[in-house]
Design a protein around this motif. Structure first.
Motif, PDB file in Angstrom:
ATOM      1  N   LEU A   1       0.777  -1.165  -0.134  1.00 36.97           N
ATOM      2  CA  LEU A   1       0.067  -0.014  -0.107  1.00 36.97           C
ATOM      3  C   LEU A   1       0.885   1.068   0.287  1.00 36.97           C
ATOM      4  N   ILE A   2       2.015   1.295   0.754  1.00 40.95           N
ATOM      5  CA  ILE A   2       2.768   2.386   0.736  1.00 40.95           C
ATOM      6  C   ILE A   2       3.405   2.629  -0.664  1.00 40.95           C
ATOM      7  N   SER A   3       3.859   1.610  -1.302  1.00 36.00           N
ATOM      8  CA  SER A   3       4.332   1.589  -2.675  1.00 36.00           C
ATOM      9  C   SER A   3       3.300   2.177  -3.529  1.00 36.00           C
ATOM     10  N   THR A   4       1.972   1.715  -3.458  1.00 33.62           N
ATOM     11  CA  THR A   4       0.932   2.165  -4.147  1.00 33.62           C
ATOM     12  C   THR A   4       0.712   3.570  -4.075  1.00 33.62           C
ATOM     13  N   ILE A   5       0.939   4.230  -2.678  1.00 38.08           N
ATOM     14  CA  ILE A   5       0.806   5.682  -2.372  1.00 38.08           C
ATOM     15  C   ILE A   5       1.778   6.323  -3.332  1.00 38.08           C
ATOM     16  N   PHE A   6       2.837   6.159  -3.246  1.00 34.19           N
ATOM     17  CA  PHE A   6       4.296   6.662  -3.790  1.00 34.19           C
ATOM     18  C   PHE A   6       4.102   6.676  -5.188  1.00 34.19           C
ATOM     19  N   LEU A   7       3.605   5.591  -5.838  1.00 27.61           N
ATOM     20  CA  LEU A   7       3.809   5.217  -7.334  1.00 27.61           C
ATOM     21  C   LEU A   7       3.161   6.650  -8.127  1.00 27.61           C
ATOM     22  N   PRO A   8       2.181   7.020  -7.826  1.00 26.10           N
ATOM     23  CA  PRO A   8       1.794   8.111  -8.726  1.00 26.10           C
ATOM     24  C   PRO A   8       2.669   9.585  -8.619  1.00 26.10           C
ATOM     25  N   LEU A   9       3.442   9.617  -7.618  1.00 27.53           N
ATOM     26  CA  LEU A   9       4.414  10.751  -7.211  1.00 27.53           C
ATOM     27  C   LEU A   9       5.380  10.361  -8.311  1.00 27.53           C
ATOM     28  N   ASN A  10       5.821   9.227  -8.435  1.00 23.82           N
ATOM     29  CA  ASN A  10       6.911   8.893  -9.321  1.00 23.82           C
ATOM     30  C   ASN A  10       6.505   9.250 -10.661  1.00 23.82           C
ATOM     31  N   PHE A  11       5.200   8.952 -10.980  1.00 27.68           N
ATOM     32  CA  PHE A  11       4.634   9.309 -12.262  1.00 27.68           C
ATOM     33  C   PHE A  11       4.581  10.935 -12.400  1.00 27.68           C
ATOM     34  N   VAL A  12       4.246  11.593 -11.478  1.00 32.92           N
ATOM     35  CA  VAL A  12       4.001  12.860 -11.669  1.00 32.92           C
ATOM     36  C   VAL A  12       5.143  13.736 -11.831  1.00 32.92           C
ATOM     37  N   ALA A  13       6.368  13.219 -10.913  1.00 37.34           N
ATOM     38  CA  ALA A  13       7.649  13.651 -11.158  1.00 37.34           C
ATOM     39  C   ALA A  13       8.510  13.393 -12.426  1.00 37.34           C
ATOM     40  N   GLY A  14       8.120  12.376 -12.942  1.00 32.87           N
ATOM     41  CA  GLY A  14       8.820  11.773 -14.249  1.00 32.87           C
ATOM     42  C   GLY A  14       8.012  12.605 -15.326  1.00 32.87           C
ATOM     43  N   PHE A  15       6.731  12.643 -15.366  1.00 37.95           N
ATOM     44  CA  PHE A  15       6.060  13.043 -16.568  1.00 37.95           C
ATOM     45  C   PHE A  15       6.521  14.576 -16.669  1.00 37.95           C
ATOM     46  N   PHE A  16       6.267  15.395 -15.677  1.00 38.48           N
ATOM     47  CA  PHE A  16       6.301  16.901 -15.535  1.00 38.48           C
ATOM     48  C   PHE A  16       7.614  17.276 -15.567  1.00 38.48           C
ATOM     49  N   GLY A  17       8.653  16.494 -15.014  1.00 35.59           N
ATOM     50  CA  GLY A  17      10.118  16.680 -15.053  1.00 35.59           C
ATOM     51  C   GLY A  17      10.476  16.942 -16.538  1.00 35.59           C
ATOM     52  N   MET A  18       9.880  16.233 -17.575  1.00 34.39           N
ATOM     53  CA  MET A  18      10.111  16.275 -18.972  1.00 34.39           C
ATOM     54  C   MET A  18       9.312  17.060 -19.888  1.00 34.39           C
ATOM     55  N   ASN A  19       8.147  17.253 -19.173  1.00 32.94           N
ATOM     56  CA  ASN A  19       6.923  18.070 -19.872  1.00 32.94           C
ATOM     57  C   ASN A  19       6.386  19.175 -19.501  1.00 32.94           C
ATOM     58  N   LEU A  20       7.106  19.862 -18.665  1.00 35.16           N
ATOM     59  CA  LEU A  20       6.683  20.953 -17.753  1.00 35.16           C
ATOM     60  C   LEU A  20       6.294  22.335 -18.792  1.00 35.16           C
ATOM     61  N   GLN A  21       6.917  22.253 -19.832  1.00 34.86           N
ATOM     62  CA  GLN A  21       6.735  23.328 -20.734  1.00 34.86           C
ATOM     63  C   GLN A  21       5.274  23.470 -21.369  1.00 34.86           C
ATOM     64  N   ILE A  22       4.592  22.215 -21.350  1.00 32.73           N
ATOM     65  CA  ILE A  22       3.251  22.342 -21.887  1.00 32.73           C
ATOM     66  C   ILE A  22       2.065  23.210 -21.190  1.00 32.73           C
ATOM     67  N   LEU A  23       2.528  23.443 -19.702  1.00 33.97           N
ATOM     68  CA  LEU A  23       1.627  24.395 -19.259  1.00 33.97           C
ATOM     69  C   LEU A  23       2.327  25.756 -19.045  1.00 33.97           C
ATOM     70  N   PRO A  24       1.434  26.569 -19.031  1.00 37.81           N
ATOM     71  CA  PRO A  24       1.749  28.127 -18.922  1.00 37.81           C
ATOM     72  C   PRO A  24       2.851  28.125 -17.666  1.00 37.81           C
ATOM     73  N   ALA A  25       3.666  28.861 -17.416  1.00 38.29           N
ATOM     74  CA  ALA A  25       4.866  29.108 -16.378  1.00 38.29           C
ATOM     75  C   ALA A  25       4.181  29.255 -15.219  1.00 38.29           C
ATOM     76  N   GLY A  26       3.088  29.941 -14.912  1.00 40.14           N
ATOM     77  CA  GLY A  26       2.286  30.352 -13.918  1.00 40.14           C
ATOM     78  C   GLY A  26       1.445  29.471 -13.313  1.00 40.14           C
ATOM     79  N   VAL A  27       1.148  28.357 -14.106  1.00 40.30           N
ATOM     80  CA  VAL A  27       0.160  27.263 -13.606  1.00 40.30           C
ATOM     81  C   VAL A  27       0.914  26.021 -13.387  1.00 40.30           C
ATOM     82  N   ALA A  28       1.918  25.767 -14.078  1.00 39.00           N
ATOM     83  CA  ALA A  28       2.877  24.358 -14.102  1.00 39.00           C
ATOM     84  C   ALA A  28       3.005  24.077 -12.731  1.00 39.00           C
ATOM     85  N   VAL A  29       3.884  25.046 -12.038  1.00 34.88           N
ATOM     86  CA  VAL A  29       4.461  24.771 -10.538  1.00 34.88           C
ATOM     87  C   VAL A  29       3.248  24.463  -9.466  1.00 34.88           C
TER      88      VAL A  29
END
Length: 314
Positions: free
Chosen positions: A262-290
């Motif tokens: 369950l702990i691994s399941t909780i942190f799995l989406p965080l890995n996805f968010v960090a990986g996805f937006f780490g490479m694709n943060l520019q798809i959102l406006p600068a004031g919204v992305a962060v």
């Protein structure tokens, strides 16, 4: 070698000089070559029986020869530090008018009966087989205290195996279970066959055991049956304790693995968010992305934790 001789209503105490025709004698000695050779010359005991006396750790047995009976029983006693059980052999010959006991290790129960026979002429007056009954009865009764102590230990182990809720003390409990099983195995191996020895002595019509004495050996048989039943009950409890211990261990292991999953399941989406937006943060406006990324990182694990708690998975 020590000898008791009953003759003319009196008991004499001494050594080999008391062994002569007439009267009734009890000879107690160690399995030394000299004493065994003397017994062979004096009573003509079978060489195989004398050889069994010379070699320790014989199995429990009852042998009937032409002019004598030969018995081997064991006295189980704890070691000096109570870490294990020791088996001490007690050999006995029963002949016409004579009882011969042979043992390498001192036997407190036999010593007590020997002293009683030395002071009470009535015991030996009832025949050497009655003195042998007194010895076997005392040895059997001494085993009750030992078996009762082991039964108490087994009950404590069973309670501990059922009530434990953590891994604390698990190795110690497993060691206690294995030690108790080893002790019960030794008791079952050594004591259970002794019932057949006492049963053979209790049969009516024995040439060397009078019927009035045979009835006393039946009482020893009854005691031995009770001992055997208590040992078997202890072994069953230990088997149940072992199963309960394994079940508790498996249940705790399953609970730990479920929590880790369950702990691994909780942190799995965080890995996805960090990986996805780490490479694709520019798809959102600068004031919204962060703010979006920070909100995702904070809200997702909290939401998952609340959901798992609602489902009682955590």
């Amino acid at each position: 070698m020590r000898v008791l001789r009953w003759e003319d209503g009196k008991v004499l105490r001494g050594g080999r000089e008391l062994v002569r025709p007439g009267g009734q004698v009890w000879i107690d000695c160690a399995p030394t070559p000299d004493d065994l050779a003397w017994l062979g010359r004096t009573f003509h005991f079978h060489p195989l029986a004398l050889e069994d006396c010379a070699n320790e750790d014989q199995r429990v047995k009852f042998e009937q020869y032409a002019e004598s009976l030969f018995m081997v029983v064991h006295r189980i006693a704890p070691s000096a530090d109570d870490s294990e059980l020791l088996s001490h052999e007690l050999d006995a010959f029963l002949a016409a008018g004579a009882l011969v006991t042979v043992h390498a290790v001192p036997n407190a129960e036999l010593d007590a009966v020997f002293q009683a026979c030395a002071t009470d002429a009535e015991i030996l007056s009832r025949g050497p087989e009655f003195a042998l009954y007194r010895v076997y009865d005392a040895v059997t009764d001494a085993h009750f205290a030992l078996v009762d102590a082991l039964t108490d230990e087994v009950e404590q182990i069973a309670d501990a195996a059922v009530s434990r809720e953590s891994f604390e003390g698990e190795e110690d409990l497993l060691g206690r279970i294995l030690d108790a099983r080893r002790m019960h195995g030794l008791l079952r191996k050594r004591l259970s066959p002794q019932r057949e020895v006492f049963a053979a002595l209790s049969r009516p019509g024995q040439t060397l055991v009078r019927d009035q004495s045979a009835v006393y050996f039946r009482d020893v048989v009854d005691h031995m049956v009770r001992l055997t039943e208590e040992i078997d009950t202890g072994r069953d409890l230990l088997a149940s304790a072992m199963d309960a211990n394994l079940s508790q261990t498996n249940n705790r292991l399953s609970a730990v693995m479920a929590r880790l999953t369950l702990i691994s399941t909780i942190f799995l989406p965080l890995n996805f968010v960090a990986g996805f937006f780490g490479m694709n943060l520019q798809i959102l406006p600068a004031g919204v992305a962060v703010p979006v990324v920070l909100a995702s990182v904070l809200v997702t694990p909290v939401a998952l934790f609340a959901y798992f708690r609602h489902k009682r998975w955590l």
